[in-house]
Scaffold this active site. Structure first.
Site, PDB file in Angstrom:
ATOM      1  N   GLY A   1     151.199  90.496  28.751  1.00 27.53           N
ATOM      2  CA  GLY A   1     150.134  89.935  27.919  1.00 27.53           C
ATOM      3  C   GLY A   1     149.080  89.250  28.759  1.00 27.53           C
ATOM      4  O   GLY A   1     149.037  89.429  29.976  1.00 27.53           O
ATOM      5  N   ASN A   2     148.228  88.512  28.119  1.00 24.31           N
ATOM      6  CA  ASN A   2     147.204  87.758  28.855  1.00 24.31           C
ATOM      7  C   ASN A   2     146.967  86.430  28.149  1.00 24.31           C
ATOM      8  O   ASN A   2     147.560  86.156  27.100  1.00 24.31           O
ATOM      9  CB  ASN A   2     145.918  88.582  28.975  1.00 24.31           C
ATOM     10  CG  ASN A   2     145.340  88.917  27.629  1.00 24.31           C
ATOM     11  OD1 ASN A   2     144.874  88.047  26.909  1.00 24.31           O
ATOM     12  ND2 ASN A   2     145.417  90.197  27.250  1.00 24.31           N
ATOM     13  N   ARG A   3     146.121  85.601  28.728  1.00 24.75           N
ATOM     14  CA  ARG A   3     146.018  84.221  28.269  1.00 24.75           C
ATOM     15  C   ARG A   3     144.913  83.991  27.235  1.00 24.75           C
ATOM     16  O   ARG A   3     144.545  82.856  26.969  1.00 24.75           O
ATOM     17  CB  ARG A   3     145.801  83.309  29.475  1.00 24.75           C
ATOM     18  CG  ARG A   3     146.997  83.350  30.416  1.00 24.75           C
ATOM     19  CD  ARG A   3     146.752  82.527  31.653  1.00 24.75           C
ATOM     20  NE  ARG A   3     146.433  81.146  31.330  1.00 24.75           N
ATOM     21  CZ  ARG A   3     145.884  80.287  32.176  1.00 24.75           C
ATOM     22  NH1 ARG A   3     145.601  80.672  33.390  1.00 24.75           N
ATOM     23  NH2 ARG A   3     145.636  79.062  31.800  1.00 24.75           N
TER      24      ARG A   3
END
Ligand code: CTP
Length: 398
Positions: A202-204
């Site tokens: 995922g990413n932030r």
């Protein structure tokens, strides 16, 4: 000349409300003040009347001859409650009408903005949080309650937003409805690519900038569809919501809706790669020893939108860049803008991760030929308004 009704509840922050009234009158607006009885324990009625140049009744019986709560409610262009105490929020959420302010809030169809202010412990209480959530779900705009020194010796969230920021929020609500009837499709959040049933890449991205874009577009009169990927923030009122998780799901959701849209804003952080295969059962540490992941490329959704763009459609991309210096980041972004061919590229420098989850942002806007055509810094809503300020002339030009 707009009429702003300023509701004042009985909290210590009421001492700052005269500064708000002054800012609003200096901006050329008519102001009517509706304090509660408790508010008058903090600031005298004479102050409100002198600054607004109008009576400041607390009860529906004070102005019975002119039925003030009905006329104020009907004539208001914006109602702003500053400060909004825990008690006022509870009465508003319950639909009470036991003084002029709550009766006006119940009767008005104008946009309502509230600036909650109270002790941190009262703000954190589930009852207050439930009231805030209910009001938000009904379309009330909630301002932040910043952290800082409280009335006593302690500090924490619960201060009233500054009069300058409240006045700016009022101005935004009075802004032009220049997207009336337009269909705006916005993506927000960050995609997740499953590795196995419990893990993902995922990413932030928090999705806050995309949500602010949806709120700004809805405020400007657009019919907004928001495609969200893994967002836990509250969704703006009056927006059609589509939830997805992976890049491929996001692509499918966008492909279905983009042909109808006048504007497409790709604010989502889309994973460029996904695991070639997601394991059907949890990957076990003792069975694999070491693990090498094979990743395959995801489609570039923005590039696909640009390729299929119909005449008159405006496409906005984002560029998250981490160059060591702002200059280098802009260079990368300019190359990306030219490569992807969006009508506008919103460049975000994310070095150090400062922007993720934050309430503020700072961006540069690039044209299709990668010329800087604007910049914006401030709340994510300020940035969102600046993006649509740049979109609108491109729409009408088509
Ligand atoms: N984007 C997209 N599809 C992808 C990746 C990104 O539509 N598979 C969109 C994003 O929503 C954003 C823009 O492309 O509007 C740029 O995203 P960004 O992550 O900055 O760029 P990338 O294309 O991923 O390039 P790089 O990772 O090399 O910087």
């Amino acid at each position: 000349m707009a009429l702003i009704v300023v509701g004042v509840a009985g909290g210590i922050a009421a001492y700052k409300t005269p500064a708000l009234i002054r800012l609003l009158t200096e901006a050329g607006h008519r102001v009517r003040v509706a304090p509660t009885e408790a508010a008058l324990r903090f600031v005298g009625r004479a102050t409100f009347e002198a600054l607004s140049g109008a009576p400041a009744p607390t009860s529906v019986f004070d102005g019975a001859a002119v039925v003030d709560h009905v006329s104020l409610a009907a004539d208001a262009d914006v109602v702003v409650v500053a400060p909004a105490t825990a008690d006022l929020l509870a009465r508003y959420a319950a639909g009470r009408a036991d003084d002029l302010l709550t009766a006006t809030l119940l009767a008005t169809r104008a946009p309502v903005l509230v600036a909650p202010s109270m002790h941190s412990a009262m703000l954190a209480h589930p009852a207050t949080q439930a009231n805030l959530a209910l009001l938000r779900a009904r379309g009330v705009r909630l301002l932040d309650s910043p952290s800082g020194r409280l009335t006593g010796r302690d500090s924490g969230p619960g201060r009233m937003e500054s009069p300058e920021n409240i006045a700016a929020a009022v101005e935004r609500l009075l802004g032009p409805a220049d997207l009336a009837g337009r269909r705006v499709l916005i993506t927000a959040g960050g995609t997740r690519e499953p590795l196995d049933p419990v893990r993902y890449l995922g990413n932030r991205s928090s999705g806050k900038q995309g949500l602010a874009l949806a709120e700004a577009a809805a405020r400007r009169g657009a019919l907004v569809t928001l495609v969200v990927a893994n967002v836990s923030e509250p969704i703006p009122y009056g927006v059609e919501l589509v939830s997805v998780s992976t890049a491929l799901e996001l692509e499918a959701a966008v492909a279905l809706r983009a042909p109808e849209a006048d504007v497409v804003v790709m604010a989502a952080a889309v994973a460029d790669f996904r695991p070639a295969e997601a394991a059907v059962a949890k990957i076990k540490r003792d069975r694999v020893g070491s693990l090498t992941l094979e990743l395959v490329a995801n489609p570039d959704i923005l590039a696909g939108l640009v390729a299929d763009r119909r005449p008159g459609q405006v496409i906005v991309g984002f560029a998250a860049e981490t160059g060591d210096e702002a200059g280098a980041a802009l260079e990368h972004a300019a190359r990306k803008a030219r490569r992807k061919g969006a009508d506008l590229t919103v460049v975000n420098v994310v070095a150090g991760g400062a922007v993720f989850g934050a309430d503020t942002n700072s961006v540069v806007l690039l044209s299709a030929s990668a010329e800087p055509v604007g910049q914006a810094a401030g709340s994510k809503l300020d940035v969102a308004e600046a993006v649509f300020d740049a979109v609108v002339p491109r729409l009408s030009a088509c």
